[in-house]
Design a protein around this motif. Structure first.
Motif, PDB file in Angstrom:
ATOM      1  N   ASN A 188       0.835  -1.211   0.000  1.00 16.79           N
ATOM      2  CA  ASN A 188       0.000   0.000   0.000  1.00 16.79           C
ATOM      3  C   ASN A 188       0.867   1.257   0.000  1.00 16.79           C
ATOM      4  OD1 ASN A 188      -2.290  -1.528   0.132  1.00 16.79           O
ATOM      5  ND2 ASN A 188      -2.707  -1.140   2.302  1.00 16.79           N
ATOM      6  N   LEU A 189       1.926   1.228   0.811  1.00 19.51           N
ATOM      7  CA  LEU A 189       2.795   2.409   0.892  1.00 19.51           C
ATOM      8  C   LEU A 189       3.464   2.685  -0.454  1.00 19.51           C
ATOM      9  CD1 LEU A 189       4.455   1.911   4.416  1.00 19.51           C
ATOM     10  CD2 LEU A 189       2.727   3.607   3.784  1.00 19.51           C
ATOM     11  N   LYS A 224      -3.073   3.785   2.902  1.00 17.48           N
ATOM     12  CA  LYS A 224      -3.847   4.240   1.731  1.00 17.48           C
ATOM     13  C   LYS A 224      -4.015   5.754   1.749  1.00 17.48           C
ATOM     14  CE  LYS A 224      -6.104   0.147   0.142  1.00 17.48           C
ATOM     15  NZ  LYS A 224      -6.924  -0.838   0.873  1.00 17.48           N
ATOM     16  N   MET A 225      -4.241   6.285   2.941  1.00 15.21           N
ATOM     17  CA  MET A 225      -4.402   7.732   3.078  1.00 15.21           C
ATOM     18  C   MET A 225      -3.188   8.472   2.517  1.00 15.21           C
ATOM     19  SD  MET A 225      -5.133   9.607   6.677  1.00 15.21           S
ATOM     20  CE  MET A 225      -4.971  11.366   6.867  1.00 15.21           C
ATOM     21  N   LEU A 226      -2.023   7.862   2.652  1.00 18.32           N
ATOM     22  CA  LEU A 226      -0.793   8.496   2.180  1.00 18.32           C
ATOM     23  C   LEU A 226      -0.844   8.773   0.676  1.00 18.32           C
ATOM     24  CD1 LEU A 226       2.104   9.390   3.049  1.00 18.32           C
ATOM     25  CD2 LEU A 226       2.873   7.102   2.404  1.00 18.32           C
ATOM     26  N   GLY A 227      -1.607   7.975  -0.053  1.00 20.24           N
ATOM     27  CA  GLY A 227      -1.703   8.194  -1.496  1.00 20.24           C
ATOM     28  C   GLY A 227      -2.886   9.057  -1.886  1.00 20.24           C
ATOM     29  N   SER A 228      -3.629   9.521  -0.891  1.00 16.26           N
ATOM     30  CA  SER A 228      -4.859  10.258  -1.194  1.00 16.26           C
ATOM     31  C   SER A 228      -4.616  11.758  -1.143  1.00 16.26           C
ATOM     32  CB  SER A 228      -5.941   9.890  -0.174  1.00 16.26           C
ATOM     33  OG  SER A 228      -5.672  10.551   1.059  1.00 16.26           O
ATOM     34  N   GLN A 229      -5.682  12.503  -1.395  1.00 24.83           N
ATOM     35  CA  GLN A 229      -5.575  13.965  -1.310  1.00 24.83           C
ATOM     36  C   GLN A 229      -5.540  14.443   0.145  1.00 24.83           C
ATOM     37  OE1 GLN A 229      -9.069  15.918  -2.772  1.00 24.83           O
ATOM     38  NE2 GLN A 229     -10.394  14.185  -2.297  1.00 24.83           N
ATOM     39  N   ALA A 245      -3.207  13.205   2.319  1.00 26.02           N
ATOM     40  CA  ALA A 245      -1.904  12.773   2.842  1.00 26.02           C
ATOM     41  C   ALA A 245      -1.303  13.801   3.799  1.00 26.02           C
ATOM     42  CB  ALA A 245      -0.943  12.508   1.684  1.00 26.02           C
ATOM     43  N   GLU A 246      -1.554  15.064   3.532  1.00 27.22           N
ATOM     44  CA  GLU A 246      -0.923  16.101   4.354  1.00 27.22           C
ATOM     45  C   GLU A 246      -1.268  15.956   5.834  1.00 27.22           C
ATOM     46  OE1 GLU A 246      -1.812  20.121   3.157  1.00 27.22           O
ATOM     47  OE2 GLU A 246      -0.368  20.961   4.587  1.00 27.22           O
ATOM     48  N   THR A 249       2.337   1.948  -3.422  1.00 28.73           N
ATOM     49  CA  THR A 249       1.331   2.509  -4.322  1.00 28.73           C
ATOM     50  C   THR A 249       1.052   3.974  -3.975  1.00 28.73           C
ATOM     51  OG1 THR A 249       0.332   0.325  -4.267  1.00 28.73           O
ATOM     52  CG2 THR A 249      -0.971   2.089  -5.268  1.00 28.73           C
ATOM     53  N   SER A 250       0.880   4.218  -2.687  1.00 34.60           N
ATOM     54  CA  SER A 250       0.572   5.586  -2.267  1.00 34.60           C
ATOM     55  C   SER A 250       1.704   6.537  -2.612  1.00 34.60           C
ATOM     56  CB  SER A 250       0.324   5.618  -0.759  1.00 34.60           C
ATOM     57  OG  SER A 250      -0.921   5.037  -0.469  1.00 34.60           O
ATOM     58  N   LEU A 251       2.928   6.092  -2.355  1.00 35.59           N
ATOM     59  CA  LEU A 251       4.064   6.988  -2.597  1.00 35.59           C
ATOM     60  C   LEU A 251       4.285   7.213  -4.078  1.00 35.59           C
ATOM     61  CD1 LEU A 251       6.503   5.876   0.242  1.00 35.59           C
ATOM     62  CD2 LEU A 251       5.314   8.072   0.008  1.00 35.59           C
ATOM     63  N   ALA A 252       3.874   6.252  -4.898  1.00 34.38           N
ATOM     64  CA  ALA A 252       4.018   6.445  -6.336  1.00 34.38           C
ATOM     65  C   ALA A 252       3.278   7.713  -6.758  1.00 34.38           C
ATOM     66  CB  ALA A 252       3.481   5.224  -7.081  1.00 34.38           C
ATOM     67  N   SER A 253       2.145   8.002  -6.103  1.00 37.64           N
ATOM     68  CA  SER A 253       1.452   9.230  -6.500  1.00 37.64           C
ATOM     69  C   SER A 253       1.888  10.446  -5.680  1.00 37.64           C
ATOM     70  CB  SER A 253      -0.068   9.033  -6.452  1.00 37.64           C
ATOM     71  OG  SER A 253      -0.451   8.511  -5.203  1.00 37.64           O
ATOM     72  N   ASN A 254       2.129  10.277  -4.406  1.00 41.24           N
ATOM     73  CA  ASN A 254       2.349  11.469  -3.576  1.00 41.24           C
ATOM     74  C   ASN A 254       3.803  11.758  -3.202  1.00 41.24           C
ATOM     75  OD1 ASN A 254      -0.092  12.713  -3.474  1.00 41.24           O
ATOM     76  ND2 ASN A 254      -0.811  11.656  -1.641  1.00 41.24           N
ATOM     77  N   TRP A 302       5.170  15.243  -4.299  1.00 35.11           N
ATOM     78  CA  TRP A 302       4.650  16.347  -3.483  1.00 35.11           C
ATOM     79  C   TRP A 302       5.338  16.384  -2.117  1.00 35.11           C
ATOM     80  CZ3 TRP A 302       1.862  16.396   1.178  1.00 35.11           C
ATOM     81  CH2 TRP A 302       1.420  17.671   1.557  1.00 35.11           C
ATOM     82  N   LEU A 303       5.447  15.206  -1.491  1.00 35.73           N
ATOM     83  CA  LEU A 303       6.079  15.153  -0.170  1.00 35.73           C
ATOM     84  C   LEU A 303       7.542  15.593  -0.251  1.00 35.73           C
ATOM     85  CD1 LEU A 303       4.487  11.815   1.047  1.00 35.73           C
ATOM     86  CD2 LEU A 303       4.236  14.034   2.188  1.00 35.73           C
TER      87      LEU A 303
END
Ligand code: SF4
Lengths: 230, 467
Positions: free
Chosen positions: A9-10, B298-303, B305-306, A12-17, A20-21
């Protein structure tokens, strides 16, 4: 496996965010300030003022003899046949063992890992005094840095209502950043090799959980006495 | 929460009717706001420190996968155990099984919002294990059979009279209105619990990846006792609460203490690395770290995340006019206030009318201004509102909703609180004039009605002008 699911999950999530981070991460330097308050000229005075402001006591003394006199006075006010303390050589104050002998004070056994765990705890509970050394003192917050380990029990700054700490002037640093840098310089990657615990103590135990009204000594010591030597 | 089936609006109305709640919130939030402003003003470069805190947290989240693995490996290398828990049930099961396998009869707990999140006490008690909350505020609400109403001050909603009555009933001591006397009563009552406990359970303020350590910050000493005396220590950590390097604590601990309570540092900061080493007299024989995901990965990949940057300082609660008026329980979830309104719909999506929480805000921006890691909370709330509309959950404003909001926003207490906050330096409400429109969904009845202005300038701008 839960571990791999969470990691997947991490990813996948990091692939998008992650971009930005990372941009936020780059938006300001991560440099750790050695101290954060306006610099004071006199670290002793700053340390003592900060400690007083949070209801701790500081006793500046010129040398080890004067430190022993101060400790004797604190002991005399709180008669206790036994105390909870670091081993005397870990505190590093010449003459302390002789002083305790002379006052008829012995160190309580604080070993919780042997067979008499419960007996030792019940024996220590009513005792009046804890004595410890410190690794460093932080002037701008009045904090003590304790590196626990063999011969340096955690309970020797925690269980009894009065904690006496021996701090050398040479151990004072300006701020938390400096204190952490000092630990790194002194121990490198070995900070936790022989100890499971570092503790920062900033004044007496306090709570404001009832109507935000301060009261001291809810669980830890209500009295913190720092003998500042040298 | 299943124990609170009543609707959000009913909870808000109940809270607004509760005069002792008002008194307690009034006494407490006022003090918090003043303390925080004073502590930050004294810094050489408060804004620089907050920028660094935000950057450090974002940097850690950007490599959360590798840092968590590093943390877990280093804990295990010291002989500690790590449980990766994807949800509340897994975390619960691990801890209950451990307690049973080790024949644990009694547990002392220090404050942990993550353990509230997984309803741990109920699960342990169902398994026949006695659990005692040891933070004074948590102890008070455990005696009262309630849940925390504030991240930092869980019993903020109780007056001294109510506490005295609880101690009188449960501990058999005479009633008193002297707070230090009540404190000593609690010290005596809890001391034997610590000495007899087989297991201590704590939360975690920061995991430190490079040292494999967990950091626990507190003022009372109950976390030190819980993690030093019992044979077993279980630390529960939300997976996002990590920093890469021990040195990062040089920033994080300082912004946390100042934002939370206005202290330069909290009284006790324990940095714990695994179980006791050979030759150590105290400290646990076993150390277990529970890494709780519960929606965060999952939240980390969402809008949203902040919101994972949050360090749970509670400053946004104290600054929030809505929180000041209704208190924490009305939010219904584990986390309350502005950050609770962002987190709860994600972490506890099954709560009834959870989609309404993001609407319980006037979007005045006070939360973002005080946040030490500068989370854009109003923006995140707006995203929730948009999501709720998309999901077909947000209905036109109902009559019930209208009357709740009306009461909230016309409550004189709210304006007194905001005025106090302004005098204390955070200036929630601007000086000139009134505003004529509130943001949706409040706008429908704000038409034709005047409200105090929202801040015309950011907190930092005003601060720079004033200093
Ligand atoms: S959102 Fe910011 S202000 Fe609110 S608790 Fe988290 S860190 Fe503190």
């Amino acid at each position: 496996m839960t571990r791999s699911q969470i990691l997947a999950n991490l990813h996948t999530s990091l692939a998008s965010n992650r971009p930005w981070l990372e941009a936020v991460a780059r938006s300001a330097p991560h440099s750790i300030p050695p101290y954060v308050m306006p610099a004071a000229d006199d670290l002793d005075a700053q340390f003592m003022a900060e400690l007083h402001a949070i209801a701790g006591m500081a006793y500046p003394v010129a040398d080890e003899r004067a430190a022993l006199t101060q400790i004797a006075a604190l002991l005399a006010d709180r008669p206790s046949p036994q105390i909870i303390a670091w081993e005397v050589e870990q505190i590093g104050l010449a003459g302390l063992a002789a002083l305790l002998d002379q006052q008829g004070v012995t160190l309580a056994t604080s070993d919780l890992h042997g067979t008499s765990r419960s007996a030792h705890l019940q024996n220590m509970e009513p005792l009046a005094i804890c004595i410890s050394g410190v690794e460093a003192g932080i002037a701008e917050s009045g904090s003590l840095v304790l590196r626990h380990g063999p011969g340096r029990p955690r309970l020797a700054s925690l269980l009894a209502p009065c904690h006496i700490a021996i701090l050398r002037r040479s151990q004072l640093v300006r701020g938390l950043g400096e204190a952490l840098a000092l630990l790194r310089n002194r121990y490198g990657e070995e900070i936790f090799t022989s100890t499971s615990n570092l503790t920062l103590i900033t004044g007496p135990s306090r709570t404001a959980d009832i109507e935000m009204t301060l009261s001291l000594g809810i669980h830890g010591p209500p009295e913190v006495h720092v003998v500042l030597v040298g | 929460m299943s124990s609170q089936p009543i609707s959000f609006y009913e909870r808000v109305n109940t809270a607004l009717d509760d005069t002792s709640l008002k008194t307690a919130l009034n006494r407490a939030t006022e003090r918090f706001v003043g303390n925080r402003a004073g502590a930050l003003r004294a810094l050489s470069d408060a804004n620089g420190l907050r920028d660094a805190a935000r950057a450090i947290r974002a940097g850690a989240l950007a490599q959360l996968d590798t840092l968590l693995v590093q943390l877990a490996e280093r804990v295990e290398a010291r002989g500690g155990h790590v449980c990766w828990a994807s949800d509340a049930a897994e975390a619960q099961r691990y801890i209950v099984n451990l307690a049973q396998a080790r024949q644990v009869r009694s547990i002392v707990k220090s404050k942990s919002m993550a353990s509230e999140e997984i309803h741990l006490n109920q699960a342990l008690e169902a398994a026949g294990v006695q659990v005692v909350e040891t933070d004074l505020g948590e102890y008070i609400i455990q005696l009262a059979g309630e849940t925390p109403s504030h991240i930092i001050a869980p019993s903020i909603h109780k007056t001294r009279e109510q506490v005295s009555e609880l101690f009188h009933q449960h501990l058999g001591v005479p009633p008193t209105d002297d707070i230090p006397t009540m404190t000593q009563t609690a010290r005596r009552a809890l001391r034997q619990r610590f000495l007899q406990a087989d297991m201590g359970i704590s939360g975690v303020n920061f995991g430190v990846a490079d040292e494999g350590a967990v950091v626990i910050v507190e003022n009372e000493g109950n976390a030190r006792l819980s993690t030093s005396v019992p044979r077993i220590h279980v630390a529960i950590m939300g997976i996002e609460r990590i920093v890469a390097h021990m040195e990062d604590l040089g920033v994080m601990l300082q912004v946390l203490a100042r934002s939370a309570t206005g202290q330069k540092l909290s009284v006790y900061t324990s940095i714990i690395n695994g179980p006791a080493r050979p030759g150590e007299a105290d400290g646990p024989e076993e150390f277990h770290l529970v890494l709780l995901d519960n929606g965060r990965s999952k939240m980390l990949g969402s809008q949203y995340a902040e919101a994972l940057l949050c360090i749970r300082c509670g400053a946004c609660l104290n600054a929030c006019p809505v929180y000041q008026a209704i208190g924490g329980h009305a939010y219904g979830g584990v986390y309350s206030g502005p950050i609770g309104a962002v987190l709860t719909p994600i972490l506890q999506p099954d709560l009834p009318d959870v989609y309404l929480l993001p609407q319980a805000s006037s979007l005045c921006g006070a939360c973002q201004e005080v946040c030490p890691v500068r989370i854009a909370i109003p923006d995140l709330l707006l995203r929730h509102r948009a999501d709720a509309v998309k999901a077909g959950k947000a209905h036109p404003i109902e009559q019930a909703a209208m009357s709740s909001y009306k009461r909230m926003m016309t409550n004189p207490f709210l304006y007194r609180a905001a005025g106090r906050a302004a005098r204390n330096g955070s200036r929630l409400i601007g000086r000139k004039g009134r505003i004529r429109r509130l943001p949706p969904p409040l706008h429908t009845w704000s038409r034709g009605r005047d409200f105090p202005t929202l801040p015309a300038k950011s907190f930092s701008e005003m601060w720079e002008e004033e200093n």
